[in-house]
Design a protein around this motif. Structure first.
Motif, PDB file in Angstrom:
ATOM      1  N   VAL A   6     -35.507 -23.336  28.889  1.00  0.00           N
ATOM      2  CA  VAL A   6     -35.450 -23.718  27.478  1.00  0.00           C
ATOM      3  C   VAL A   6     -35.171 -22.493  26.612  1.00  0.00           C
ATOM      4  O   VAL A   6     -34.408 -22.557  25.638  1.00  0.00           O
ATOM      5  N   GLY A   7     -35.771 -21.355  26.981  1.00  0.00           N
ATOM      6  CA  GLY A   7     -35.593 -20.126  26.215  1.00  0.00           C
ATOM      7  C   GLY A   7     -34.176 -19.585  26.255  1.00  0.00           C
ATOM      8  O   GLY A   7     -33.783 -18.770  25.418  1.00  0.00           O
ATOM      9  N   LEU A   8     -33.393 -20.028  27.230  1.00  0.00           N
ATOM     10  CA  LEU A   8     -32.009 -19.555  27.357  1.00  0.00           C
ATOM     11  C   LEU A   8     -31.063 -20.269  26.396  1.00  0.00           C
ATOM     12  O   LEU A   8     -29.903 -19.889  26.264  1.00  0.00           O
ATOM     13  N   SER A   9     -31.564 -21.311  25.752  1.00  0.00           N
ATOM     14  CA  SER A   9     -30.726 -22.081  24.849  1.00  0.00           C
ATOM     15  C   SER A   9     -31.525 -22.393  23.583  1.00  0.00           C
ATOM     16  O   SER A   9     -32.650 -21.947  23.415  1.00  0.00           O
ATOM     17  N   THR A  10     -30.928 -23.184  22.690  1.00  0.00           N
ATOM     18  CA  THR A  10     -31.640 -23.643  21.497  1.00  0.00           C
ATOM     19  C   THR A  10     -31.988 -25.114  21.680  1.00  0.00           C
ATOM     20  O   THR A  10     -31.348 -25.823  22.470  1.00  0.00           O
ATOM     21  N   LEU A  11     -32.981 -25.582  20.945  1.00  0.00           N
ATOM     22  CA  LEU A  11     -33.359 -26.991  21.033  1.00  0.00           C
ATOM     23  C   LEU A  11     -32.224 -27.889  20.555  1.00  0.00           C
ATOM     24  O   LEU A  11     -32.031 -28.990  21.075  1.00  0.00           O
ATOM     25  N   ASP A  12     -31.460 -27.411  19.571  1.00  0.00           N
ATOM     26  CA  ASP A  12     -30.314 -28.199  19.095  1.00  0.00           C
ATOM     27  C   ASP A  12     -29.303 -28.411  20.215  1.00  0.00           C
ATOM     28  O   ASP A  12     -28.758 -29.509  20.377  1.00  0.00           O
ATOM     29  N   LYS A  13     -29.062 -27.367  21.007  1.00  0.00           N
ATOM     30  CA  LYS A  13     -28.135 -27.482  22.129  1.00  0.00           C
ATOM     31  C   LYS A  13     -28.713 -28.397  23.204  1.00  0.00           C
ATOM     32  O   LYS A  13     -28.014 -29.262  23.756  1.00  0.00           O
ATOM     33  N   LEU A  14     -30.005 -28.215  23.504  1.00  0.00           N
ATOM     34  CA  LEU A  14     -30.643 -29.055  24.523  1.00  0.00           C
ATOM     35  C   LEU A  14     -30.594 -30.531  24.142  1.00  0.00           C
ATOM     36  O   LEU A  14     -30.386 -31.394  24.991  1.00  0.00           O
TER      37      LEU A  14
END
Length: 214
Positions: A6-14
């Motif tokens: 999760v830390g490798l991306s943003t919540l918006d992207k996820l």
């Protein structure tokens, strides 16, 4: 480690991956969004709580239980209502572990009224979980539940859950229960087991004594 991923991306992207064909990806999305408790993610979580994979749906259920606004509760209660016995158990365990007593009390609204036996069983499962939690945060919602005037047994159970965490707001209901004769309070057809002994009043008296000491 999902936290690292999760830390490798943003919540918006996820959130854009919530329809990914891989169930592991959808579960990661549900877990990450649910952890925030942020109403911003209500719509993605609503979509995920309807997922055919129960492990994904229950993660999303935790998020909706944390948000607990009107928009979130409808789909959550619908998912609980439609779930089969095993899936419903998983949903409740997820709410218990992820949201606590608040999630379980909210789930009472999803109890099936299809038959008296089913209603009794599903309600008992929730109140047994509440007893195991001993969560004082349940107080306000339990008081509201009592004020909604449920069936006498569940009204008593709610007061016992209050008393078990030392909440003196249980006193009026426990005192009311002490004044009731089980042979008059319960009928032989729907609640024969509650007419066989006076355990409810014994426990109510014990709880009142404990609250007086506290």
């Amino acid at each position: 480690d999902p936290e690292v991923l999760v830390g490798l991306s943003t919540l918006d992207k996820l959130a854009t991956l919530r329809t990914d064909p891989n169930p592991s990806v959808r579960q990661l999305v549900a877990t990450a969004l649910a952890a925030t408790g942020d109403a911003k993610w209500t719509q993605p979580l609503i979509e995920l709580v309807k997922d055919k994979d129960v492990d994904i749906a229950r993660e999303a259920a935790v998020g909706l239980g944390k948000i607990a606004n009107e928009q979130a509760m409808g789909p959550l209660l619908e998912a609980l209502t439609k779930a089969d016995k095993d899936s419903r158990s998983k949903f409740l365990e997820a709410l218990r572990d992820g949201v606590g007593s608040k999630g379980l009390i909210l789930a009472v609204k999803s109890v099936s009224k299809e038959s008296a036996e089913r209603e009794k069983f599903q309600t008992k499962v929730i109140f047994d979980m509440l007893r195991e939690l001993h969560d004082p945060r349940a107080g306000e919602l339990l008081v509201q539940y009592i004020e909604s005037n449920p069936k006498p047994h569940w009204k008593t159970e709610a007061a016992l859950r209050l008393a078990e965490v030392g909440d003196v707001r249980a006193v009026p209901t426990l005192a009311w229960r002490l004044a009731q004769d089980p042979l008059k309070l319960y009928n032989q057809i729907e609640e024969p087991e509650l007419r066989q002994d006076d355990n409810e009043r014994v426990v109510a008296a014990r709880m009142l004594a404990d609250l007086a000491v506290l």
